[in-house]
Structures are given as C-alpha cells and as structure tokens.
Design an enzyme around this catalytic site. Structure first.
Site, PDB file in Angstrom:
ATOM      1  N   GLY A 148      31.882  -0.100  85.290  1.00 57.93           N
ATOM      2  CA  GLY A 148      31.749   1.133  84.511  1.00 57.93           C
ATOM      3  C   GLY A 148      32.675   1.125  83.298  1.00 57.93           C
ATOM      4  O   GLY A 148      32.282   1.525  82.199  1.00 57.93           O
ATOM      5  N   ARG A 174      30.712  12.813  91.353  1.00 57.53           N
ATOM      6  CA  ARG A 174      32.173  12.845  91.368  1.00 57.53           C
ATOM      7  C   ARG A 174      32.626  13.835  90.314  1.00 57.53           C
ATOM      8  O   ARG A 174      31.855  14.180  89.409  1.00 57.53           O
ATOM      9  CB  ARG A 174      32.735  11.472  90.986  1.00 57.53           C
ATOM     10  CG  ARG A 174      32.484  10.411  92.002  1.00 57.53           C
ATOM     11  CD  ARG A 174      32.986   9.072  91.479  1.00 57.53           C
ATOM     12  NE  ARG A 174      32.607   8.012  92.404  1.00 57.53           N
ATOM     13  CZ  ARG A 174      32.308   6.771  92.040  1.00 57.53           C
ATOM     14  NH1 ARG A 174      32.358   6.433  90.769  1.00 57.53           N
ATOM     15  NH2 ARG A 174      31.974   5.875  92.933  1.00 57.53           N
ATOM     16  N   ARG A 267      41.649   4.523  91.462  1.00 59.49           N
ATOM     17  CA  ARG A 267      40.636   5.359  90.806  1.00 59.49           C
ATOM     18  C   ARG A 267      40.609   6.750  91.433  1.00 59.49           C
ATOM     19  O   ARG A 267      40.325   7.741  90.758  1.00 59.49           O
ATOM     20  CB  ARG A 267      39.257   4.676  90.896  1.00 59.49           C
ATOM     21  CG  ARG A 267      38.209   5.369  90.066  1.00 59.49           C
ATOM     22  CD  ARG A 267      36.922   4.558  89.986  1.00 59.49           C
ATOM     23  NE  ARG A 267      36.217   4.555  91.283  1.00 59.49           N
ATOM     24  CZ  ARG A 267      35.090   3.899  91.505  1.00 59.49           C
ATOM     25  NH1 ARG A 267      34.545   3.169  90.547  1.00 59.49           N
ATOM     26  NH2 ARG A 267      34.508   3.950  92.691  1.00 59.49           N
ATOM     27  N   ARG A 278      33.222   0.379 101.037  1.00 60.89           N
ATOM     28  CA  ARG A 278      33.050  -0.360  99.788  1.00 60.89           C
ATOM     29  C   ARG A 278      33.736  -1.727  99.852  1.00 60.89           C
ATOM     30  O   ARG A 278      33.215  -2.713  99.332  1.00 60.89           O
ATOM     31  CB  ARG A 278      33.575   0.475  98.608  1.00 60.89           C
ATOM     32  CG  ARG A 278      32.540   1.472  98.144  1.00 60.89           C
ATOM     33  CD  ARG A 278      33.123   2.651  97.396  1.00 60.89           C
ATOM     34  NE  ARG A 278      32.148   3.729  97.429  1.00 60.89           N
ATOM     35  CZ  ARG A 278      31.280   4.002  96.455  1.00 60.89           C
ATOM     36  NH1 ARG A 278      31.317   3.327  95.354  1.00 60.89           N
ATOM     37  NH2 ARG A 278      30.395   4.967  96.595  1.00 60.89           N
ATOM     38  N   ASN A 301      37.089 -10.216  86.044  1.00 63.97           N
ATOM     39  CA  ASN A 301      37.793  -9.119  85.379  1.00 63.97           C
ATOM     40  C   ASN A 301      39.238  -9.064  85.872  1.00 63.97           C
ATOM     41  O   ASN A 301      39.574  -8.283  86.764  1.00 63.97           O
ATOM     42  CB  ASN A 301      37.080  -7.785  85.625  1.00 63.97           C
ATOM     43  CG  ASN A 301      37.729  -6.651  84.847  1.00 63.97           C
ATOM     44  OD1 ASN A 301      38.536  -6.880  83.942  1.00 63.97           O
ATOM     45  ND2 ASN A 301      37.374  -5.418  85.198  1.00 63.97           N
TER      46      ASN A 301
HETATM   47  N1  LIG Z   1      20.117  -1.081  93.064  1.00 58.58           N
HETATM   48  C1  LIG Z   1      20.742  -0.179  92.328  1.00 58.58           C
HETATM   49  N2  LIG Z   1      22.066  -0.057  92.420  1.00 58.58           N
HETATM   50  C2  LIG Z   1      22.663   0.877  91.639  1.00 58.58           C
HETATM   51  C3  LIG Z   1      21.953   1.710  90.752  1.00 58.58           C
HETATM   52  N3  LIG Z   1      22.834   2.533  90.125  1.00 58.58           N
HETATM   53  C4  LIG Z   1      24.046   2.199  90.592  1.00 58.58           C
HETATM   54  N4  LIG Z   1      23.958   1.199  91.502  1.00 58.58           N
HETATM   55  C5  LIG Z   1      25.035   0.509  92.229  1.00 58.58           C
HETATM   56  O1  LIG Z   1      25.476   1.332  93.273  1.00 58.58           O
HETATM   57  C6  LIG Z   1      26.822   0.980  93.588  1.00 58.58           C
HETATM   58  C7  LIG Z   1      27.623   2.252  93.739  1.00 58.58           C
HETATM   59  O2  LIG Z   1      27.727   2.914  92.517  1.00 58.58           O
HETATM   60  P1  LIG Z   1      28.658   4.212  92.379  1.00 58.58           P
HETATM   61  O3  LIG Z   1      28.318   5.164  93.475  1.00 58.58           O
HETATM   62  O4  LIG Z   1      28.549   4.710  91.007  1.00 58.58           O
HETATM   63  O5  LIG Z   1      30.098   3.667  92.734  1.00 58.58           O
HETATM   64  P2  LIG Z   1      31.067   2.599  92.066  1.00 58.58           P
HETATM   65  O6  LIG Z   1      30.383   1.282  91.999  1.00 58.58           O
HETATM   66  O7  LIG Z   1      32.206   2.594  93.012  1.00 58.58           O
HETATM   67  O8  LIG Z   1      31.444   3.115  90.709  1.00 58.58           O
HETATM   68  C8  LIG Z   1      27.280   0.078  92.459  1.00 58.58           C
HETATM   69  O9  LIG Z   1      27.238  -1.267  92.945  1.00 58.58           O
HETATM   70  C9  LIG Z   1      26.265   0.241  91.389  1.00 58.58           C
HETATM   71  O10 LIG Z   1      26.104  -0.944  90.625  1.00 58.58           O
HETATM   72  C10 LIG Z   1      20.550   1.554  90.694  1.00 58.58           C
HETATM   73  O11 LIG Z   1      19.824   2.209  89.966  1.00 58.58           O
HETATM   74  N5  LIG Z   1      19.995   0.608  91.494  1.00 58.58           N
HETATM   75  N1  LIG Z   2      40.906  -5.391  84.330  1.00 57.55           N
HETATM   76  C1  LIG Z   2      41.355  -4.292  84.923  1.00 57.55           C
HETATM   77  N2  LIG Z   2      42.633  -4.220  85.303  1.00 57.55           N
HETATM   78  C2  LIG Z   2      43.102  -3.119  85.943  1.00 57.55           C
HETATM   79  N3  LIG Z   2      42.369  -2.032  86.215  1.00 57.55           N
HETATM   80  C3  LIG Z   2      41.075  -2.046  85.864  1.00 57.55           C
HETATM   81  C4  LIG Z   2      40.504  -3.160  85.195  1.00 57.55           C
HETATM   82  N4  LIG Z   2      39.205  -2.890  84.963  1.00 57.55           N
HETATM   83  C5  LIG Z   2      38.963  -1.655  85.457  1.00 57.55           C
HETATM   84  N5  LIG Z   2      40.086  -1.148  85.997  1.00 57.55           N
HETATM   85  C6  LIG Z   2      40.250   0.148  86.674  1.00 57.55           C
HETATM   86  O1  LIG Z   2      39.690  -0.019  87.973  1.00 57.55           O
HETATM   87  C7  LIG Z   2      39.069   1.171  88.429  1.00 57.55           C
HETATM   88  C8  LIG Z   2      37.611   0.874  88.807  1.00 57.55           C
HETATM   89  O2  LIG Z   2      36.879   0.574  87.625  1.00 57.55           O
HETATM   90  P1  LIG Z   2      35.373   1.068  87.460  1.00 57.55           P
HETATM   91  O3  LIG Z   2      34.974   0.741  86.082  1.00 57.55           O
HETATM   92  O4  LIG Z   2      35.234   2.478  87.910  1.00 57.55           O
HETATM   93  O5  LIG Z   2      34.660   0.090  88.514  1.00 57.55           O
HETATM   94  P2  LIG Z   2      33.148   0.004  89.004  1.00 57.55           P
HETATM   95  O6  LIG Z   2      32.306   0.713  87.991  1.00 57.55           O
HETATM   96  O7  LIG Z   2      32.862  -1.460  89.051  1.00 57.55           O
HETATM   97  O8  LIG Z   2      33.094   0.629  90.340  1.00 57.55           O
HETATM   98  C9  LIG Z   2      39.193   2.171  87.290  1.00 57.55           C
HETATM   99  O9  LIG Z   2      40.232   3.058  87.577  1.00 57.55           O
HETATM  100  C10 LIG Z   2      39.491   1.313  86.071  1.00 57.55           C
HETATM  101  O10 LIG Z   2      40.263   2.002  85.120  1.00 57.55           O
END
Ligand SMILES: Nc1nc2c(ncn2[C@@H]2O[C@H](COP(=O)(O)OP(=O)(O)O)[C@@H](O)[C@H]2O)c(=O)[nH]1
Ligand SMILES: Nc1ncnc2c1ncn2[C@@H]1O[C@H](COP(=O)(O)OP(=O)(O)O)[C@@H](O)[C@H]1O
Length: 385
Positions: A148, A174, A267, A278, A301
């Site tokens: 993200g 959220r 986060r 997760r 990353n």
């Molecule tokens: N298959 C699929 N996965 C999705 C979609 N949107 C989000 N995800 C995945 O769902 C997972 C959970 O997303 P989210 O609830 O936003 O939590 P986060 O990954 O911890 O930020 C992540 O691996 C996303 O890539 C979608 O439209 N399709």
């Molecule tokens: N390279 C990095 N080093 C340290 N913290 C990071 C880095 N990249 C992302 N973060 C932090 O890690 C947390 C998770 O990132 P996020 O983008 O929400 O992950 P995802 O979308 O893959 O679930 C956030 O608080 C973000 O600011």
C-alpha cells in the site's frame, strides 16, 4: 419470442454488405457462426431491449444469453464483422474513437470457461482500446510488507499516469479508509451473488474475508486513460495470470519475517488474532510468490526508498533501467509468453461526417491486439487509409 425469427434473420443477412464483409441493417446486425445467428442491436429506443440474442437453427429457438463484461451503452447503427469463429468486431457509428470499437466474444477460451461455470449460454463484451496502452500492474505480497505504501507513493508522484483498481471486500473498513476509494466495502451475501453474476475478474478468500476485482474497477481506470495498479493476493494474481488480462506481475517480499511482524504491529490496524493470522498466511504467500511462472519480478522491500526506486525502474519510469542487471536492481525477472493475431479491417465511413474525402476510409489494424473479455481488448491501431 413473438416475431418470425427466420425472416428477421434473412432480412438482416440480406442487408448491406461491403467487400470487407461488414453487415448491417438499421440498428441490428446478424452474424452467422455455425448453426447460431448472433443478433446485435437494440430495438425501439427501449434501453434494455435485447442487446444480444441468439437464434439457434437446430432448435429453431431464440436464446437470450448471459452477457458478461462491461456492456456498451445501447447504440443505433453499427457494423459487425466476424473475426475467426469466436468473436464479432462491432464498429459503432457516430462514436468517438475511444468508444467506437467493441468486441463481442462468443466462443473464446474465456467464454468456454464461463459457459462451463455458469451452465448457460454466455457472451461477453470487451471494449477496444486504441494505441499501445500500458499493461496493468499487479502487486502482491504478504500483509504488512509495504504494498500500500509503495502504491500510494507511485500514485502521488504520477497522478496522471496511474489509477488504482478499487477492490470489493467484506472486511470492515479501518480507521481512515473511505468507501469506494480504498475499497468498495460490501456485504458477504451481496458479494457472493455478484460473484455468481460474473461481476468479478477474480476473487479470493484472504485472512477470512472475501476480496475481489470487478471488471468495472479495472475498466474505470482504463477509461480514465490511466495505467491500472492492482493490489491483490497471490491467489488473485494466479487467476489474473491465467486470464486474458495481460499485466506485469510484481511480488514484494519483506527482508525478514521479524521485520514483517514489526511492521504489521507498528501499523496498529489489526487486533492480535488478525496479526497472527496474517503472519501465518505470510509463510504460504512467500512460498507461492516464488513459484515459477507466476510473478515477473520480485522486489525486496528493505529500505523503502531503494525499493521504490527499483519499482519505478521496472515500470520504465527511470531511464537507468537499461543495462542494469536484475541482481543489481534487486528483482528477479521470470519469463512469460504472449500471442498475436494478424488482421486488418478497412472501415468505409458512409456518413460523410469526416471532412476530407481521404479520411473516409479507416484501417483498423488488429495484428497486435491483446487481452479481451471480460476486460479491455488493447493494442488496436487505427489510421486513415
Ligand atoms: N484476490 C484479491 N486480493 C485482494 C484484493 N484486494 C486486496 N487483496 C489482498 O487482500 C489482502 C488483505 O488486504 P487488506 O485487508 O487491505 O490488508 P493488508 O494487506 O494488511 O493491508 C492483501 O494481500 C491484498 O493484496 C482483490 O481484489 N482480490
Ligand atoms: N521499507 C519499509 N521500512 C519500514 N517500514 C515500512 C516500509 N515499507 C512500509 N513500511 C510500513 O509498514 C507498514 C505496512 O505497510 P503497508 O503499506 O500498509 O503494507 P501492505 O499494504 O503490504 O499490507 C506501514 O506502517 C508502513 O508505513
């Protein structure tokens, strides 16, 4: 249906035909494929009247198929030309160039799969996109790895170039997440029904919730003339890889599982139980991410800025990409293939709407088309003959 089918079809098939085998009569066209005639067109200003119906010579009956993909708005006047035996090219009259070419898929691989799945007659629309539209970008990786954050920065730095595909999810929003911006937050029963109705390009159950990418979400970005970015899990990426959506697939890895856990906790968006779930799922996702043939690139990353620069490089946003080896850049390129057709269609405009006589003949070059239903058909080339 209440009309004499055979005579209607004769009438349509006896309609205007030019040397390029484009057929039309009034607002409807009939295209014969095997024993079936596909009638395309709307009647009497009734928006929902038909669109597509099929006359089956074997049963002597009309069939109204399930229509997938984003449909064109009802239109009057079009040309239809059969391509291969599996899709019909529809050229809309009096339409802007970005809305005049459509494909009605009737027997492509996608249609065959959907027929099996839905056990009904199926057709699907796909709008033609002129020009070398950039491939969509699929980003996957375990929760907390930074997908993200990378996507947000890319969208902020290149707002005119990228558009985010807003997924549907059954998880609760959220704090700070906006409906229809971050996700379309939805009810499980509603989403399950929409999955059955064929609204989604892909969907998956992730961390106990349903997530899915609707055809509309991807089309909305393409319609805005932007390159689509999808944040989806590995199951969704697999689905997309197997579909016609030609995309670049990127997997983002954490530097270590300890760091991943640290980021998830920092986060502060999940309760302990969700964090544990997760982290457990991250193991499987990391294994799947390394499966050959699924992802084109892997990004680690570790330092955020380095990772972001590498992402930009592999999306062609940094000239320094040329000549860099993959190991220097921190990603592993994997191989995938693409297929091509080879066709050119000449469209003769009869409306006189174009000013110069020389502009009344337009060549539609289909030799580089890619993609297809239920998303866009890209790579069309159009020029004046
Ligand atoms: N298959 C699929 N996965 C999705 C979609 N949107 C989000 N995800 C995945 O769902 C997972 C959970 O997303 P989210 O609830 O936003 O939590 P986060 O990954 O911890 O930020 C992540 O691996 C996303 O890539 C979608 O439209 N399709
Ligand atoms: N390279 C990095 N080093 C340290 N913290 C990071 C880095 N990249 C992302 N973060 C932090 O890690 C947390 C998770 O990132 P996020 O983008 O929400 O992950 P995802 O979308 O893959 O679930 C956030 O608080 C973000 O600011």
């Amino acid at each position: 249906m209440g009309e004499a089918p055979a005579s209607l079809i004769d009438n349509l098939q006896g309609g205007y035909t030019n040397v390029f085998d484009l057929k039309s009569k009034g607002s409807q066209t009939a295209t014969l494929i095997g024993t079936k005639t596909y009638v395309i067109g709307w009647s009497n200003d009734q928006e929902e009247s038909f669109g597509v119906r099929i006359f089956d010579k074997c049963t002597n009956e009309w069939v109204i198929p399930t229509v997938l993909g984003t449909k064109p708005k009802p239109f009057k006047g079009h040309l239809a030309v059969l391509l291969g035996q599996d899709r019909i090219l529809v050229v809309k009259e009096n339409s802007s160039f970005d809305d005049c070419i459509w494909f009605l898929e009737v027997d492509t691989e996608y249609i065959k799969q959907q027929k099996k799945k839905l056990a009904t007659p199926v057709v699907a629309w796909s709008r033609g996109v002129i020009g070398a539209a950039e491939k969509p970008v699929v980003i996957s990786g375990p929760s907390g790895v930074g997908k993200g954050t990378l996507i947000n920065k890319l969208m902020k730095d290149f707002p005119a170039m990228f558009g985010f595909s807003v997924s549907h999810t059954t998880r609760a929003p959220r704090e700070g997440e906006k409906n229809h911006v971050h996700y379309h937050f939805t009810d499980r029963t509603v989403m399950e029904q929409e999955i059955k109705d064929g609204k989604f390009l892909e969907f998956a159950s992730v961390h106990g919730n349903l997530y899915g990418t609707s055809t509309e979400a991807v089309d909305a970005v393409a319609d805005a003339g932007k390159r689509c970015i999808l944040d989806i899990d590995v199951q969704g990426a697999r689905c997309m890889r197997d579909s016609h959506l030609e995309a670049i697939f990127i997997f983002v890895c954490p530097p270590s599982s300890e760091e991943l856990e640290k980021r998830l906790r920092a986060r502060g968006t999940e309760m302990e139980e969700q964090i544990q779930k997760r982290l457990r799922n991250a193991k499987t996702e990391l294994e799947k991410g390394r499966e050959p043939g699924l992802f084109d690139y892997m990004l680690v990353n570790d330092d955020f800025n380095t990772c972001y620069e590498n992402l930009k490089k592999l999306l062609g946003l940094d000239e320094a990409v040329n000549g860099n080896s993959s190991s220097e850049m921190g990603y592993l390129p994997l191989v995938h293939s693409a297929s091509k057709s080879d066709e050119k269609i000449l469209i003769a405009s009869e409306t006189g709407g174009l000013e110069k006589a020389s502009q009344n003949r337009i060549v539609l070059d289909l030799s580089s088309i890619k993609g297809g239903a239920p998303a866009r058909t890209r790579g069309l080339n159009m020029y004046f003959a």
